[in-house]
Design a protein around this motif. Structure first.
Motif, PDB file in Angstrom:
ATOM      1  N   HIS A   1      -2.597   3.506  -3.280  1.00  7.42           N
ATOM      2  CA  HIS A   1      -3.072   2.372  -4.071  1.00  7.42           C
ATOM      3  C   HIS A   1      -2.087   1.244  -4.001  1.00  7.42           C
ATOM      4  O   HIS A   1      -1.043   1.258  -3.048  1.00  7.42           O
ATOM      5  CB  HIS A   1      -2.672   3.056  -5.522  1.00  7.42           C
TER       6      HIS A   1
ATOM      7  N   GLN B   1       0.857  -1.312  -0.223  1.00  8.49           N
ATOM      8  CA  GLN B   1      -0.090   0.069  -0.018  1.00  8.49           C
ATOM      9  C   GLN B   1       1.037   1.060   0.128  1.00  8.49           C
ATOM     10  O   GLN B   1       1.760   1.350   0.762  1.00  8.49           O
ATOM     11  CB  GLN B   1      -0.868   0.159   1.319  1.00  8.49           C
TER      12      GLN B   1
ATOM     13  N   TYR C   1      -3.909   9.844 -14.154  1.00  6.35           N
ATOM     14  CA  TYR C   1      -4.763   9.172 -13.619  1.00  6.35           C
ATOM     15  C   TYR C   1      -6.134   8.453 -14.251  1.00  6.35           C
ATOM     16  O   TYR C   1      -6.852   9.299 -14.955  1.00  6.35           O
ATOM     17  CB  TYR C   1      -5.168   9.774 -12.175  1.00  6.35           C
TER      18      TYR C   1
ATOM     19  N   SER D   1      -3.929  -2.781 -10.828  1.00 12.26           N
ATOM     20  CA  SER D   1      -4.807  -1.927 -11.556  1.00 12.26           C
ATOM     21  C   SER D   1      -6.054  -2.286 -12.076  1.00 12.26           C
ATOM     22  O   SER D   1      -6.641  -1.508 -12.854  1.00 12.26           O
ATOM     23  CB  SER D   1      -4.049  -1.475 -12.817  1.00 12.26           C
TER      24      SER D   1
END
Lengths: 689, 689
Positions: free
Chosen positions: A211, A197, A275, A264
């Motif tokens: 993310h 993370q 993004y 993803s």
């Protein structure tokens, strides 16, 4: 006459207690194990492992943490590579094997934390590359979330993943000491890969929040730590728990990974560094429900283990007053003791079944979700949070309560309960810290209450059903009498009233809440929900295969005992709102009397009279083998004293008659003392002259 | 901008919190330590020991039990032989040194269990022979009471001491497995001599019940076990506690000792084998009071230690919402957290002072005893039993509560609290099992109540003062308002009413008591007594040297917080008897409201507003050095994260980059997985063809 031999009496007492049971233990055991097939599988695997030398538990208390870790890895290899092939085990079989050997092993983190999130979030390309390797443990994974400085508040994690458009890479970095990943299971010495993370930083320094990134940590051939990484074990856990698990730390020094290593599935970055807004976040609700209902059931088994040990030992332990047989009484026969232990069995039975009941119940609700109905999502989510708090708090209390019920011997390592306690303890913190979760439950309960109160035709769900009591002025609380406690409807209703009145209190005082209200509301709404579920479980008993009316009757009383003890534990709330009528102090000649007495007598009668003769049968029905319990006090045949003696002989200190401490330390002390004593004597005889 | 450095912020936060304190910490510290002289002694000895390599605590979590035992003996020798001489320590100095090094050592059992009973009960002849040797540790003693089969019930011990008139000897014998002496501290590998509890058997087989005998166990020169004896260590304790103490077992096979070895101060045997009836048993009351008041004070220090660690850590830990300074809030600032931790400090302060207060108060009562007034003896005895239950139960809860308040990091061994918990835990069982003691308290309270009720001019003692409320019909309970909780008189009176009404309930239902009443009554009468004592402690504050009105005011609020939280914890009782007026459910438009709210808000205000700014000062006043706390989270300077990092580097698993488990276990798993994955891939590509 030869002296009475208490050690022989142990076996007699246990045999007699076992003979007193009137239920069909095998039928109840199959019920607890969710069917005879599951029980048979459990049995089959236990019988294999208890004969395997590597899974011998007798030395566990004597080995160092490093030895525990190395042994744990050897056990993992034995199960995954050797025994799986030898016995042609299915994945289910393997899961049972890992569970019953009962040492917390690093591979669990691969299975529970790493693999699910990788499988759910990795892109198809990443999955194609690593999916099979992950599934077959050709790589060992860890899930790197918590940092030294942040746990519960994921939004403030400090680790960064900066996108570099020139090379189409991410640079993973630990900018501060507190950003060090910490507590990560299997990271310290085991994992080869991790899901990390980290805050995604886009060109221009744009912080996109946390993310997930897939990062190799160690070389697969040499196991050496890859460049730029600092990895290690964070050290021992409290009370020596989780010795075989290498909770670890990780620091990243500008470690680069390919762009494709971002997980993803639900968010991404273009090659240029823009993004890609995720589509509406997928509902991975089934997964969380599965984990939480798993925690409910496993809390039940943990309580069952501790209660089995304590009940077996207190069945054979005799102490105090002489009974009708001329011997001291079995300590479990004292009401002050059985009123503590019998309800633990009830809680174990409820939690084991409740987890399954929830999985089934929620399955249909999940269908609603799939059809787009998200109206109850937040509330259901919160209810499972409340459940997690309830079952973990309860199991911790009960394990320690069982240990303490055994008096002095409970403090021996050979009782097995200390170890169970220490290993179970972190359940209060992981998967959401309990106090933080309580706050979430309160907020959801208030939202649900306000929503229902503001609509003209409210629709009540199992998690908000209690709110109906507040909305209809014609409904009044039940009048309590001594017979109120004979069936389940009254305690369920009382627990619903308690939830309703506490939520109302929280709504009325939202601007200035007292600091205890959060926990009280969370507990109340959760227990109202559970009570309703227990009502359903009682109703479903006659439909269970293999249970005769006898077992149905006993199990109903077990569930009823659960409900009554929950009401007892909630008396502050129920008395505060007048659900029990308090008599005013100084009101009568004999003084005011306790309005809770009838409830307490009903509980005592269930424990001391109704369920006591069945209690060895009810604990035998958990189906624990001696190897599984690993307790000298909880042995199946009752011969606890002989088992304690045998275990004591294995203590490493007993290997030598005289330890090295004698020459080094004790002898010098004795000699020094002798000189001093001689000096004192000389002084005395001088003063006499 | 450089990222915010939470590790540096730690020190700033701690410095700020320390600066916020308005009390004179040194004055409060001297008060807590019972005077500046005692504090200076404590400081002096801590400063010596924390520099001694043998007393370094950093490796404690890593060494095996055998190593712990051997190290413990080395420490004992260093203190008793070397440092005592080097620093010319008094016995008091030495006692402080043993206390602050904080490892439970076998020599404690010599000092606390063996020597006092030997000194009190040995004949003048035996004392002449062994008194000086005992005093100077030229022999090491153990006190052998508990057996494998019997703990609390001393009357049923099985070990026999048969008198043989022909040789004027006793024969000590263990007739059964369960008669094996068990749990005996310092017996396993250390003690050279013991005092043995055994049933005295006179010629003709007459069983005179348990008596005490002095028996040599090991050779003083070789430390070998003497013939006829089987000695050993009983194995590890739960959660790895008490590792350095060799709790042991002993079996006697017709071991003969001279007649003079009977501890015959209060009972004896003639040469011919006739029993000499003891004179009226001496009142060794002072000794027991001393031990029990010592347990009260030491429970206070144990809570103080855990609370200091948790409060320091939660002062520097920041998590969650952003505060006025733009940083996440210090977690101690959350009311749900400080309402748990601040009352622990209050309980520590009360127990530390209460133990001393009791010793002083009872000293005058003891004078009455010496003058032949035994009227309050039974009651006082029982009150100290109740106190022992209260303080041990409370300390166990608070130590674990402090650990859990620290979230995930609290589960690290380096938090130091897990160890504190495991070592403190047996206090619930030793010196009288808590549940058994509760029964004794109930019986004494009922006897006292009936006695006072049946006399026309009752004389109330501090332990029975609450009974007055039942005897005068004109006294009614206080009306509670929000301002009731501002001073100590109302909570003290409420706690006395609770005790009175519960004792009355117990008297009315003696024939069919509910199984929870024993514990509730025991707790209620003990807390009523303690509340009265706290009232006295508040009144005495202005007389304490060194305390200015500022400190007196803060300490009064600390004591008040204690009283309010005791009332909060007793709400089931006080609500049951209408001491709080419950509003009937469904009574008003907004629903019935919580009558306990004012109390809860008063507690929250004390914790969150009044005492929070003083709390670092109040914990600093305990005076614990970092060496004493041995906690990475509770470091004085607040740099908890740096300390955690530093401690993790010392974990033995981190000595090698790649552990031996890699070649032995992990690599075979990875290779096996690679084969399986390759097989899976081959299958897939085949199925595509």
């Amino acid at each position: 006459m030869a002296p009475h031999d208490a050690a022989k009496q142990n076996a007699i007492d246990m045999a007699n207690a076992r003979a007193a049971t009137t239920i069909n233990v095998a039928a109840v055991r199959d019920f607890l194990h969710d069917g005879s097939e599951t029980w048979q599988r459990h049995q089959r695997i236990v019988k294999i492992l208890e004969k395997e030398p590597l899974f011998d538990k007798s030395q566990r208390l004597f080995i160092s943490r490093t030895e525990q870790y190395i042994l744990g890895q050897a056990k993992t290899k034995r199960l995954l590579v050797d025994l799986k092939q030898k016995h042609n085990w299915s994945e289910k079989d393997l899961a049972v094997a890992f569970a019953v050997q009962d040492d917390p092993l690093p591979i669990t983190l691969h299975n529970v934390a790493f693999e699910p999130i990788f499988r759910l979030q990795a892109s198809p390309e990443l999955l194609a590359k690593y999916g099979d390797l992950t599934a077959h443990k050709a790589i060992h994974g860890a899930y790197l979330q918590t940092e030294l400085g942040h746990g519960t508040n994921v939004g403030r994690l400090e680790t960064t993943a900066t996108y570099l458009p020139d090379t189409r890479e991410f640079e993973i970095h630990s900018p501060t000491l507190t950003s060090t990943k910490w507590w990560i299971g299997a990271l310290g010495k085991t994992a080869t890969h991790g899901v990390v993370q980290a805050k995604l930083i886009l060109p221009g320094g744009k912080d996109m929040g946390p993310h997930l990134f897939f990062v190799q940590l160690r070389d697969l051939n040499t196991h050496k730590v890859l460049p730029g990484l600092t990895l290690g074990d964070i050290g021992p856990k409290a009370m020596g728990a989780f010795g075989a698990t290498d909770n670890g730390f990780a620091r990243f020094d500008h470690v680069r990974i390919p762009k494709g290593n971002m997980l993803s599935r639900s968010a991404g970055v273009t090659d240029a560094g823009e993004y890609i807004t995720p589509p509406h976040a997928k509902l991975s609700y089934g997964g969380m429900l599965y984990i939480r209902s798993g925690m409910t059931t496993s809390a039940g088994w943990a309580i069952g283990k501790a209660a089995t040990i304590a009940i077996r030992y207190t069945t054979v332990r005799r102490q105090g007053e002489l009974g009708a047989d001329g011997l001291e009484r079995q300590v479990l026969s004292y009401p002050s003791l059985n009123v503590r232990l019998v309800p633990m069995v009830a809680r174990a039975y409820v939690f084991i079944e409740l987890g399954r009941f929830l999985s089934r119940g929620f399955a249909s609700l999940a269908q609603g979700l799939a059809a787009g109905d998200v109206s109850q999502l937040a509330e259901m989510h919160m209810m499972t949070s409340g459940l997690k708090v309830l079952v973990s708090t309860t199991a911790i209390q009960d394990i320690e309560g069982a240990r303490r019920a055994m008096g002095g011997h409970g403090y021996s390592g050979f009782s097995g309960v200390g170890r169970l306690y220490a290993d179970y303890l972190p359940a209060a913190t992981y998967e959401g810290e309990n106090y933080v979760l309580d706050g979430q439950v309160l907020r959801a309960a208030l939202k649900s209450f306000r929503g229902l109160a503001s609509t003209s035709s409210p629709k009540f769900s199992p998690t908000s059903s209690y709110v109906r009591l507040l909305l209809d002025k014609n409904i009044v609380p039940p009048q309590l009498t001594a017979s109120s406690w004979n069936d389940q409807t009254v305690p369920i209703l009382i627990l619903e009233w308690r939830a309703a009145l506490l939520v109302n209190e929280a709504a009325q005082t939202a601007k200035e809440p007292d600091s205890t209200l959060t926990q009280r509301v969370s507990r109340a709404v959760t227990e109202a929900f559970v009570a309703g579920q227990v009502g359903g479980m009682i109703a479903a008993l006659p439909t269970k295969p293999g249970l005769s009316p006898k077992e149905v009757d006993v199990l109903r009383k077990v569930y009823l005992l659960y409900l009554l003890t929950v009401v007892e534990a909630s008396l502050v709330d129920t008395l505060s709102y007048g659900l029990f009528r308090a008599s005013p102090a100084g009101s009568a000649d004999s003084g005011p009397r306790d309005p809770t007495r009838a409830l307490r007598l009903a509980i005592a009668a269930l424990c001391n009279t109704t369920l006591l003769p069945e209690i060895i049968g009810l604990t035998d029905a958990f189906g624990f083998s001696d190897w599984e319990l690993d307790s000298a006090l909880g042995v199946y045949d009752g011969r606890a004293y002989e088992a304690m003696w045998a275990r004591a002989q294995t203590e490493p200190l007993n290997k030598t008659e005289v330890t090295e401490a004698f020459e080094a330390s004790i002898k010098p002390i004795l000699l020094h003392g002798r000189e001093l004593a001689a000096g004192a004597a000389a002084t005395k005889s001088k003063s006499k002259l």
